[in-house]
Design a protein around this motif. Structure first.
Motif, PDB file in Angstrom:
ATOM      1  N   GLN A   1      42.027   5.431  -5.505  1.00 43.93           N
ATOM      2  CA  GLN A   1      41.594   5.053  -4.160  1.00 43.93           C
ATOM      3  C   GLN A   1      40.353   5.831  -3.743  1.00 43.93           C
ATOM      4  N   LEU A   2      40.292   7.108  -4.121  1.00 43.69           N
ATOM      5  CA  LEU A   2      39.109   7.897  -3.792  1.00 43.69           C
ATOM      6  C   LEU A   2      37.869   7.316  -4.463  1.00 43.69           C
ATOM      7  N   ILE A   3      37.976   6.949  -5.728  1.00 46.06           N
ATOM      8  CA  ILE A   3      36.844   6.356  -6.435  1.00 46.06           C
ATOM      9  C   ILE A   3      36.400   5.071  -5.749  1.00 46.06           C
ATOM     10  N   HIS A   4      37.361   4.275  -5.296  1.00 41.65           N
ATOM     11  CA  HIS A   4      37.033   3.022  -4.592  1.00 41.65           C
ATOM     12  C   HIS A   4      36.313   3.320  -3.277  1.00 41.65           C
ATOM     13  N   VAL A   5      36.807   4.289  -2.514  1.00 42.37           N
ATOM     14  CA  VAL A   5      36.193   4.633  -1.236  1.00 42.37           C
ATOM     15  C   VAL A   5      34.780   5.167  -1.443  1.00 42.37           C
ATOM     16  N   LEU A   6      34.614   6.038  -2.440  1.00 47.58           N
ATOM     17  CA  LEU A   6      33.283   6.588  -2.698  1.00 47.58           C
ATOM     18  C   LEU A   6      32.312   5.493  -3.132  1.00 47.58           C
ATOM     19  N   GLY A   7      32.825   4.494  -3.840  1.00 50.58           N
ATOM     20  CA  GLY A   7      31.969   3.386  -4.240  1.00 50.58           C
ATOM     21  C   GLY A   7      31.442   2.604  -3.046  1.00 50.58           C
TER      22      GLY A   7
ATOM     23  N   GLU B   1      28.327   4.470  -0.107  1.00 42.83           N
ATOM     24  CA  GLU B   1      26.863   4.396  -0.092  1.00 42.83           C
ATOM     25  C   GLU B   1      26.373   3.365   0.922  1.00 42.83           C
ATOM     26  N   ALA B   2      26.989   2.176   0.923  1.00 45.84           N
ATOM     27  CA  ALA B   2      26.585   1.148   1.880  1.00 45.84           C
ATOM     28  C   ALA B   2      26.951   1.551   3.304  1.00 45.84           C
ATOM     29  N   PHE B   3      28.088   2.230   3.460  1.00 44.85           N
ATOM     30  CA  PHE B   3      28.496   2.690   4.786  1.00 44.85           C
ATOM     31  C   PHE B   3      27.479   3.670   5.364  1.00 44.85           C
ATOM     32  N   ILE B   4      26.957   4.552   4.513  1.00 45.90           N
ATOM     33  CA  ILE B   4      25.960   5.524   4.965  1.00 45.90           C
ATOM     34  C   ILE B   4      24.610   4.846   5.210  1.00 45.90           C
TER      35      ILE B   4
ATOM     36  N   PHE C   1      34.181  13.231 -13.747  1.00 48.42           N
ATOM     37  CA  PHE C   1      32.754  12.943 -13.861  1.00 48.42           C
ATOM     38  C   PHE C   1      32.369  11.720 -13.035  1.00 48.42           C
ATOM     39  N   ASN C   2      33.288  10.773 -12.892  1.00 47.94           N
ATOM     40  CA  ASN C   2      33.038   9.608 -12.040  1.00 47.94           C
ATOM     41  C   ASN C   2      32.895  10.043 -10.585  1.00 47.94           C
ATOM     42  N   ILE C   3      33.853  10.849 -10.121  1.00 48.06           N
ATOM     43  CA  ILE C   3      33.845  11.301  -8.725  1.00 48.06           C
ATOM     44  C   ILE C   3      32.628  12.182  -8.453  1.00 48.06           C
ATOM     45  N   SER C   4      32.404  13.178  -9.316  1.00 50.28           N
ATOM     46  CA  SER C   4      31.295  14.100  -9.066  1.00 50.28           C
ATOM     47  C   SER C   4      29.949  13.401  -9.217  1.00 50.28           C
ATOM     48  N   GLY C   5      29.840  12.466 -10.157  1.00 50.85           N
ATOM     49  CA  GLY C   5      28.595  11.741 -10.326  1.00 50.85           C
ATOM     50  C   GLY C   5      28.246  10.912  -9.101  1.00 50.85           C
ATOM     51  N   THR C   6      29.267  10.270  -8.514  1.00 51.98           N
ATOM     52  CA  THR C   6      29.037   9.491  -7.300  1.00 51.98           C
ATOM     53  C   THR C   6      28.644  10.393  -6.140  1.00 51.98           C
TER      54      THR C   6
ATOM     55  N   GLY D   1      25.129  11.622  -6.599  1.00 52.79           N
ATOM     56  CA  GLY D   1      24.193  10.541  -6.333  1.00 52.79           C
ATOM     57  C   GLY D   1      23.969  10.339  -4.849  1.00 52.79           C
ATOM     58  N   LEU D   2      25.067  10.369  -4.071  1.00 48.89           N
ATOM     59  CA  LEU D   2      24.946  10.242  -2.617  1.00 48.89           C
ATOM     60  C   LEU D   2      24.193  11.427  -2.024  1.00 48.89           C
ATOM     61  N   ALA D   3      24.509  12.628  -2.518  1.00 51.53           N
ATOM     62  CA  ALA D   3      23.870  13.837  -1.993  1.00 51.53           C
ATOM     63  C   ALA D   3      22.361  13.796  -2.212  1.00 51.53           C
ATOM     64  N   ASN D   4      21.942  13.372  -3.392  1.00 47.42           N
ATOM     65  CA  ASN D   4      20.510  13.341  -3.699  1.00 47.42           C
ATOM     66  C   ASN D   4      19.798  12.197  -2.985  1.00 47.42           C
ATOM     67  N   LYS D   5      20.455  11.057  -2.861  1.00 46.34           N
ATOM     68  CA  LYS D   5      19.805   9.897  -2.259  1.00 46.34           C
ATOM     69  C   LYS D   5      19.615  10.063  -0.761  1.00 46.34           C
ATOM     70  N   PHE D   6      20.628  10.649  -0.085  1.00 44.64           N
ATOM     71  CA  PHE D   6      20.587  10.730   1.379  1.00 44.64           C
ATOM     72  C   PHE D   6      20.408  12.152   1.897  1.00 44.64           C
ATOM     73  N   GLY D   7      20.202  13.114   1.003  1.00 45.14           N
ATOM     74  CA  GLY D   7      20.015  14.494   1.437  1.00 45.14           C
ATOM     75  C   GLY D   7      21.248  15.082   2.086  1.00 45.14           C
ATOM     76  N   LEU D   8      22.419  14.816   1.497  1.00 40.11           N
ATOM     77  CA  LEU D   8      23.694  15.239   2.080  1.00 40.11           C
ATOM     78  C   LEU D   8      24.139  16.596   1.544  1.00 40.11           C
ATOM     79  N   ALA D   9      25.004  17.237   2.309  1.00 40.48           N
ATOM     80  CA  ALA D   9      25.796  18.362   1.814  1.00 40.48           C
ATOM     81  C   ALA D   9      27.189  17.824   1.483  1.00 40.48           C
ATOM     82  N   VAL D  10      27.723  18.209   0.345  1.00 37.41           N
ATOM     83  CA  VAL D  10      29.060  17.776  -0.072  1.00 37.41           C
ATOM     84  C   VAL D  10      29.933  19.015  -0.239  1.00 37.41           C
ATOM     85  N   VAL D  11      31.084  19.025   0.438  1.00 36.83           N
ATOM     86  CA  VAL D  11      32.026  20.139   0.354  1.00 36.83           C
ATOM     87  C   VAL D  11      33.377  19.591  -0.103  1.00 36.83           C
ATOM     88  N   VAL D  12      33.929  20.198  -1.137  1.00 38.76           N
ATOM     89  CA  VAL D  12      35.212  19.781  -1.701  1.00 38.76           C
ATOM     90  C   VAL D  12      36.131  20.992  -1.746  1.00 38.76           C
TER      91      VAL D  12
END
Length: 323
Positions: free
Chosen positions: A148-154, A157-160, A200-205, A208-219
């Motif tokens: 479900q997390l992979i689906h939400v992260l997919g 990008e459009a939501f942002i 790698f799927n989760i972290s890669g996504t 990608g979001l962090a670099n494209k939109f200049g985000l900070a990601v905290v896990v």
């Protein structure tokens, strides 16, 4: 605070065009020394709101990368995440990112009351910078398994990218990553291989979001008991297998080396309970009280050396303490 119930439905309702990325993709054929000089000299950072802890991180939580907060239950991971969602709304001149947050929680119920308490305090401290209802700029989604997390992260990008939020999304929080893998899979070779693929799927996504939109990601991540020699295997430390200490236990971050290679920075929040004797007036004997000492450790980061600082959790959030 807005609960994101179905990101795909939101996209159909707000049928907006995707915006261009904040930073155009790099053309590696043109990566000459002269062109490299034109790149930004520093990465935007999200201040924790405490100079002592910010110093450990070289100024705050960096954008364009993944920062992990690891610690046992009650160490302050969620407290810090909630604090960051409010700090992110401040303008860059005050250590924020001028943006909203997406908060993905994976276990228990969302800490709404604590966030509301922090929101009221932050609005009182920054009445002209944070709106009356700061929780309206925090978008919350619960997930229950890794698929479900992979689906939400997919869908994220459009939501942002669409102009849905009042402030641009500048922070993504996942609290916690380990809960999604703790009981769902066994530890057979096939499951471990599937874990690595999902990591790698989760972290890669996320990257990608962090670099494209200049985000900070905290896990956030949990810990497991460490079993083995303190000095590694045959005297050799293997990767990030160095043990950490909390509550008198030797522990390791959950999910092993495969996940450790997926993050950019790791912060370990340790706690140690100490019994002290207190003499109370007119009491027949000394009263034994428990005192908690908390420590913020920067375990690794690509641009910083190890650093640590003591901290406390107060009504207004996590605050560093001078030694």
């Amino acid at each position: 605070m807005t609960y994101i119930t179905d990101l795909q439905n939101e996209l159909y309702i707000y049928n907006a065009c995707l915006v261009a990325p904040s930073h155009p993709p790099l053309n590696y054929r043109n990566m000459t020394p002269q062109n490299l000089m034109l790149l930004p000299l520093s990465t935007p950072k999200l201040s924790i709101g405490c100079p002592i802890l910010d110093d450990c991180l070289g100024g705050g939580i960096p954008c364009n990368s993944i920062t992990e907060l690891v610690g046992e239950s009650g160490s302050g991971k969620t407290q810090l995440c909630l604090q960051l969602t409010l700090r992110a709304q401040l303008p860059p001149s005050h250590g924020g990112l001028g943006g909203s947050s997406v908060y993905i929680f994976t276990e228990f119920s969302f800490s709404f009351r604590r966030l509301q308490q922090l929101g009221n305090l932050y609005h009182a401290s920054y009445p002209n910078l944070i709106r009356l209802e700061p929780l309206e700029d925090i978008y919350v989604r619960g997930v229950h398994d890794a698929e479900q997390l992979i689906h939400v992260l997919g869908d994220l990008e459009a939501f942002i990218a669409i102009d849905y939020t009042r402030l641009p999304v500048k922070l993504i929080v996942i609290d916690s990553i380990a809960a999604l893998f703790r009981s769902q899979y066994q530890t057979t070779p096939a499951d471990l291989k599937r874990w690595s693929e999902m990591f790698f799927n989760i972290s890669g996504t996320l990257k990608g979001l962090a670099n494209k939109f200049g985000l900070a990601v905290v896990v956030t991540n949990q810990v497991v008991d460490f079993i083995g020699p303190r000095d590694g295997v045959n005297g050799v430390r293997l990767g990030n297998l160095e043990s950490l200490d909390t509550s008198g236990r030797r522990v390791n971050p959950s999910l092993g080396l495969a996940w450790a290679h997926c993050i950019n920075s790791r912060v370990f929040l340790a706690r140690h309970d100490q019994s002290i004797g207190v003499n109370i007036r007119n009491a027949p004997s000394t009263t034994i009280c428990s005192q908690t000492h908390r420590t913020f450790h920067l375990v690794f980061a690509p641009h910083l050396a190890y650093a640590s600082a003591e901290f406390v959790i107060r009504k207004e959030g996590i605050v560093g303490v001078s030694r």
